[in-house]
Write an enzyme that holds these catalytic residues in place. Structure first.
Site, PDB file in Angstrom:
ATOM      1  NE  ARG A 290      15.038   7.827  -3.365  1.00 25.36           N
ATOM      2  CZ  ARG A 290      14.370   7.765  -4.522  1.00 25.36           C
ATOM      3  NH1 ARG A 290      13.388   6.927  -4.697  1.00 25.36           N
ATOM      4  NH2 ARG A 290      14.721   8.546  -5.506  1.00 25.36           N
ATOM      5  CB  THR A 291      11.137   1.691   0.564  1.00 28.93           C
ATOM      6  OG1 THR A 291      11.043   3.113   0.678  1.00 28.93           O
ATOM      7  CG2 THR A 291      10.727   1.039   1.863  1.00 28.93           C
TER       8      THR A 291
ATOM      9  CE  LYS B  81      -3.325 -15.150 -12.713  1.00 26.09           C
ATOM     10  NZ  LYS B  81      -2.760 -16.459 -12.386  1.00 26.09           N
TER      11      LYS B  81
ATOM     12  CG  HIS C  52       7.840   5.711   4.396  1.00 25.47           C
ATOM     13  ND1 HIS C  52       8.548   4.546   4.653  1.00 25.47           N
ATOM     14  CD2 HIS C  52       8.173   6.062   3.118  1.00 25.47           C
ATOM     15  CE1 HIS C  52       9.273   4.228   3.594  1.00 25.47           C
ATOM     16  NE2 HIS C  52       9.055   5.124   2.647  1.00 25.47           N
TER      17      HIS C  52
ATOM     18  NE  ARG D  71       6.355   2.173  -0.506  1.00 26.52           N
ATOM     19  CZ  ARG D  71       7.261   3.064  -0.899  1.00 26.52           C
ATOM     20  NH1 ARG D  71       7.306   3.472  -2.167  1.00 26.52           N
ATOM     21  NH2 ARG D  71       8.144   3.540  -0.048  1.00 26.52           N
TER      22      ARG D  71
HETATM   23  N1   CP Z   1      11.477   7.476   0.129  1.00 25.66           N
HETATM   24  C1   CP Z   1      10.801   6.494  -0.495  1.00 25.66           C
HETATM   25  O1   CP Z   1       9.899   5.850   0.042  1.00 25.66           O
HETATM   26  O2   CP Z   1      11.254   6.246  -1.765  1.00 25.66           O
HETATM   27  P1   CP Z   1      10.740   5.062  -2.685  1.00 25.66           P
HETATM   28  O3   CP Z   1       9.311   5.357  -3.064  1.00 25.66           O
HETATM   29  O4   CP Z   1      11.671   5.044  -3.877  1.00 25.66           O
HETATM   30  O5   CP Z   1      10.816   3.789  -1.889  1.00 25.66           O
END
Ligand code: CP
Length: 349
Positions: free
Chosen positions: A88-89, A116, A166, A138
């Site tokens: 999603r993100t 590496k 998040h 992320r």
């Molecule tokens: N909600 C969320 O962070 O989903 P993803 O891990 O798919 O990005």
């Protein structure tokens, strides 16, 4: 976490926030946004939250057009650097950046020179030398985007770091609730976050934004997965926030307006926290019977990905009360809004 800024954030939300004309370039707009990075929501004031929400409205209008695209970030490079799995993100940031006409570069750490042994700092310097001006990141380590922000010359947007934060998920959750609840506000509404709170960066960011917006927030789950949150709730209550922690699912769900189930994060789970997934599902799974304790018009959310049959029953996930797919769609509008607002600061607006 910045407690002073967070407490300032609880001031009443204004209704006259100037909304940018998002067809134009961000630096041509006169909006009161001052954050170069988005690392968490704890530093966002009530005005900031309102500006993000109203800019997301403008982006929803763009998404409803036959060609959902504006030239706002033409010539800007948005680099998406993910050290952890995501659907999603990652995808919604890519769609959001493309809808703003940015040039998008996607890097999966597993197939980059990280494999590496390249350090995070070297990787950040390299992507900047390759033209990155906005970096969506992320990482499995809490705080990694804060380190990135120290060395990167542009804007860093945190797409999730460890258990810590998040922020874009919390903002899309708030936006989804505001769009769905009568009156368009979470103020005074009972919002329940149910499940594996301990390992959840989604819960930690939502605590800041939902209590800042005036929600009556309840965290619920087995006591082993709520460890440490009592102290936060006591501190929050002392500062005037409405924030409770309980292992009684009946008490939590009774008369709730919003129920957000959280994924059991098996990949982060130490042994001994749960007897078994089956027992967890039996005691804390969101079933139709349990949801019946909430208000008749309560909405159901889940940040995803879901373990259906564990934290949420499959029929609840697709029920008329579920707004889980709305969360995904709203994620594009929220991320467009954030890229736009941060680009204005980066451009000197
Ligand atoms: N909600 C969320 O962070 O989903 P993803 O891990 O798919 O990005």
């Amino acid at each position: 976490m910045n407690l002073a800024a967070a407490d300032e954030a609880r001031q009443p939300s204004p209704t006259d926030v100037p909304v940018p004309a998002v067809d134009a370039a961000p630096h041509e707009q006169d909006v009161p946004w001052r954050h170069r990075h988005l690392l968490d929501v704890d530093v966002l004031s009530a005005d900031d939250l309102e500006l993000v929400m109203r800019t997301a409205d403008a982006m929803r209008e763009v998404l409803d057009r036959p060609i959902p695209r504006v030239p706002a970030l033409r010539g800007s490079n948005v680099t998406i650097l993910f050290y952890e799995a995501s659907t999603r993100t990652r995808v919604s940031f890519e769609v959001a950046a493309k809808n703003l006409s940015a040039d998008v570069v996607n890097i999966a750490a597993a197939t980059s020179s990280v494999a590496k042994g390249e350090s995070l700092v070297d990787t950040i310097r390299t992507v900047e030398a390759l033209g990155a001006r906005m970096l969506v990141m992320r990482h499995s380590v809490s705080g990694a985007p804060y380190l990135a922000a120290e060395v990167f010359g542009g804007s860093v947007l945190n797409g999730g770091d460890g258990w810590h934060a998040h922020p874009t998920q919390a903002l899309l959750d708030l936006y989804t609730m505001q769009r769905q609840l009568p009156g368009g506000t979470v103020a005074g509404r009972k919002v329940v976050i149910l499940g594996d709170v301990l390992h959840s960066r989604v819960a930690r960011s939502n605590i800041w934004s939902l209590t800042a917006a005036g929600a009556d927030l309840w965290l619920c789950g087995p006591s082993t997965l709520l460890r440490g949150f009592d102290a936060w709730a006591v501190h929050g209550a002392a500062a005037g926030r409405r924030f409770q922690v309980t292992s009684s699912i009946e008490e939590a769900l009774r008369d709730a307006d919003v129920v957000m189930a959280l994924r059991i994060q098996r990949e982060r789970m130490a042994s001994g926290l749960l007897p078994s997934l089956r027992e967890y599902a039996a005691r804390f799974g969101l079933t139709r019977e349990r949801l019946a304790l909430a208000r008749e018009d309560a909405i159901v959310l889940h940040p995803g990905p879901m373990n259906e049959g564990v934290e949420i029953a499959p029929d609840v996930a697709v029920s008329a009360q579920s707004r889980i797919t709305d969360q995904v769609t709203n994620g594009v509008a929220i991320r467009m809004a954030l890229l736009y607002l941060l680009a204005g600061v980066r451009d000197g607006g």
